[in-house]
Design an enzyme around this catalytic site. Structure first.
Site, mmCIF file in Angstrom:
data_model
loop_
_atom_site.group_PDB
_atom_site.id
_atom_site.type_symbol
_atom_site.label_atom_id
_atom_site.label_comp_id
_atom_site.label_asym_id
_atom_site.label_seq_id
_atom_site.Cartn_x
_atom_site.Cartn_y
_atom_site.Cartn_z
ATOM 1 N N HIS A 107 0.830 -1.216 0.000
ATOM 2 C CA HIS A 107 0.000 0.000 0.000
ATOM 3 C C HIS A 107 0.867 1.271 0.000
ATOM 4 C CE1 HIS A 107 -4.050 -1.771 0.329
ATOM 5 N NE2 HIS A 107 -3.402 -2.751 0.923
ATOM 6 N N SER A 149 -11.245 -18.097 -22.303
ATOM 7 C CA SER A 149 -10.531 -18.412 -21.068
ATOM 8 C C SER A 149 -10.716 -19.889 -20.750
ATOM 9 C CB SER A 149 -11.071 -17.555 -19.920
ATOM 10 O OG SER A 149 -10.767 -18.183 -18.692
ATOM 11 N N ALA A 186 -5.570 -14.403 -4.680
ATOM 12 C CA ALA A 186 -4.524 -14.908 -3.785
ATOM 13 C C ALA A 186 -3.496 -13.832 -3.457
ATOM 14 C CB ALA A 186 -3.843 -16.118 -4.418
ATOM 15 N N SER A 234 -1.551 -11.179 -7.839
ATOM 16 C CA SER A 234 -1.823 -10.317 -8.969
ATOM 17 C C SER A 234 -2.054 -11.012 -10.302
ATOM 18 C CB SER A 234 -0.731 -9.263 -9.102
ATOM 19 O OG SER A 234 -1.337 -8.169 -9.733
ATOM 20 N N SER A 263 -4.574 -10.294 -11.826
ATOM 21 C CA SER A 263 -5.181 -9.220 -12.642
ATOM 22 C C SER A 263 -4.132 -8.492 -13.480
ATOM 23 C CB SER A 263 -5.947 -8.208 -11.794
ATOM 24 O OG SER A 263 -5.654 -8.301 -10.451
ATOM 25 N N ASP A 284 2.067 -3.833 -9.365
ATOM 26 C CA ASP A 284 1.812 -5.168 -9.911
ATOM 27 C C ASP A 284 2.147 -5.228 -11.398
ATOM 28 O OD1 ASP A 284 0.843 -5.485 -7.406
ATOM 29 O OD2 ASP A 284 -1.260 -5.638 -7.977
#
Ligand code: GLA
Length: 381
Positions: A30, A64, A118, A121, A123, A167
């Site tokens: 963060h 996917s 998890a 990352s 994403s 990320d």
């Protein structure tokens, strides 16, 4: 498998394969959206993308394998979806179309080894792998930093998480056996040898992902901005928590709620920990490096309040074992993995014990894997 999907895969004429890895972060959580420091690297688990052009102007199909789902769209009609994973794809396409008109119809098959939620990352791996692949497939000539930034913007705009840059940066820029000390303000980075012998990196996945995660994430960001608003009313050169020292923050103690004061204190302390930790890693002082990981966790738990019972249980459990020199929650929080530095001789025994204790406590199966600092997004040769 649905007949159409099967046909799609059978007729696929693979032109390009991209590997897009997940990431770990040793310390600096963060801090990225506060213009601070982070110490991440990519891991040896990834999303694999296969691409082909389909000779249309605008028709695209993305399948996917993990979801068994197809996303079918036209480049002429890109808009947000109500389905979350689709927004990672559509968000990236939307960003690319703002920069270039060279993207044309394509097909893509995605296969992921990254567990979702998890904290490793998946994403960013999805966004960056797609951006990287289309950059290659259509010869767009965009530099890596542009791919990183557009992937981040896609997450802000289409997914709605106001994430920092860590990320995407780690997923794209990492190198084998290195960690990245990234200054998120200047976006400059330094590679440090990831020499952790005799310790290994063990990830323990709580397999919980409390749904507070994305709303609380944005709230934390707003809280940090609120502190800046208050402090910059006196010091207008201060633009982010990166620019604030502990003594400046203390001047505002009475003007800030306890919550805001704790949030800002955590970020200032965490930035200092990252800088200290990277020096310790370079010197090979892993024990003190690990102590900073524990301190980081306690800050995330008590001051920044983004941990959860399951993560705290795992960190507490490891603190009683002197073979684990560092342990902390990783990523946005409220679930996901802890990252642990554990002596290589103790791994198997420890996994058995921690899994049992976790199951007894929460009746949830803990999953675990060891990983190594690995290369960022790449083309399969
Ligand atoms: C998520 C975000 C990152 C970063 C971390 C917390 O992973 O995507 O930008 O803020 O949380 O450190």
């Amino acid at each position: 498998m649905n007949k159409n999907h099967k046909e799609f895969i059978e007729n696929f004429n693979e032109e390009l394969v991209i590997f897009s890895p997940g990431r770990i972060n040793f310390i600096g959580e963060h801090t990225d959206y506060n213009n601070g420091f982070v110490l991440p690297t990519a891991i040896d688990k990834k999303i694999v993308f296969s691409f082909e052009r389909n000779d249309t102007e605008d028709q695209c199909k993305v399948y996917s394998i993990s979801y068994g789902k197809m996303l079918d769209f036209s480049l002429f009609e890109i808009r947000q979806s109500t389905i979350e994973w689709e927004n990672y794809i559509l968000g990236v396409i939307n960003e690319l179309l703002q920069i270039t008109d060279s993207v044309k119809g394509f097909n893509c098959i995605i296969k992921s080894e990254l567990p979702i939620g998890a904290g490793i990352s998946s994403s960013a791996a999805l966004e960056c792998g797609l951006a990287f692949g289309l950059n290659e497939l259509f010869g767009l000539g965009l530099p890596k930093i542009a791919l990183i930034e557009l992937s981040q913007r896609a997450e802000h705009l289409y997914v709605g998480t106001k994430c920092g840059i860590m990320d995407q940066f780690a997923s794209v820029m990492s190198k084998d056996q290195k960690v990245i000390l990234l200054d998120c303000k200047s976006q400059t980075h330094r590679l440090i040898d990831a020499n952790f012998e005799p310790y290994k990196i063990l990830l323990l996945n709580t397999n919980v992902s409390h749904n507070l995660a994305s709303s609380e994430y944005n709230t934390r960001r707003e809280e940090c901005e609120e502190v800046i608003k208050i402090v910059s009313s006196k010091y207008n050169e201060i633009k982010s928590l990166r620019d604030i020292t502990k003594s400046v923050l203390n001047e505002f103690k009475n003007k800030l709620s306890t919550t805001l004061f704790n949030r800002a204190s955590y970020v200032i302390e965490e930035n200092n920990r990252v800088l200290q930790a990277s020096e310790l890693l370079e010197k090979g002082d892993l024990v003190r490096f690990g102590e900073l990981m524990y301190q980081s966790h306690r800050g995330l738990q008590n001051q920044y309040e983004v941990s959860c019972e399951e993560l705290d249980f795992l960190v507490d459990f490891s603190e009683n074992n002197d073979k684990i020199i560092g342990s902390r929650m990783m990523g946005g929080g409220f679930g996901g993995c802890t990252i642990n530095l554990i002596h290589k001789d103790d791994i198997n025994d420890y996994i058995v014990r921690v899994k049992k204790a976790y199951k007894d406590k929460f009746n949830i199966d803990l999953t675990s894997f060891t990983t190594v600092p690995s290369h960022g997004t790449s083309i399969q040769e």
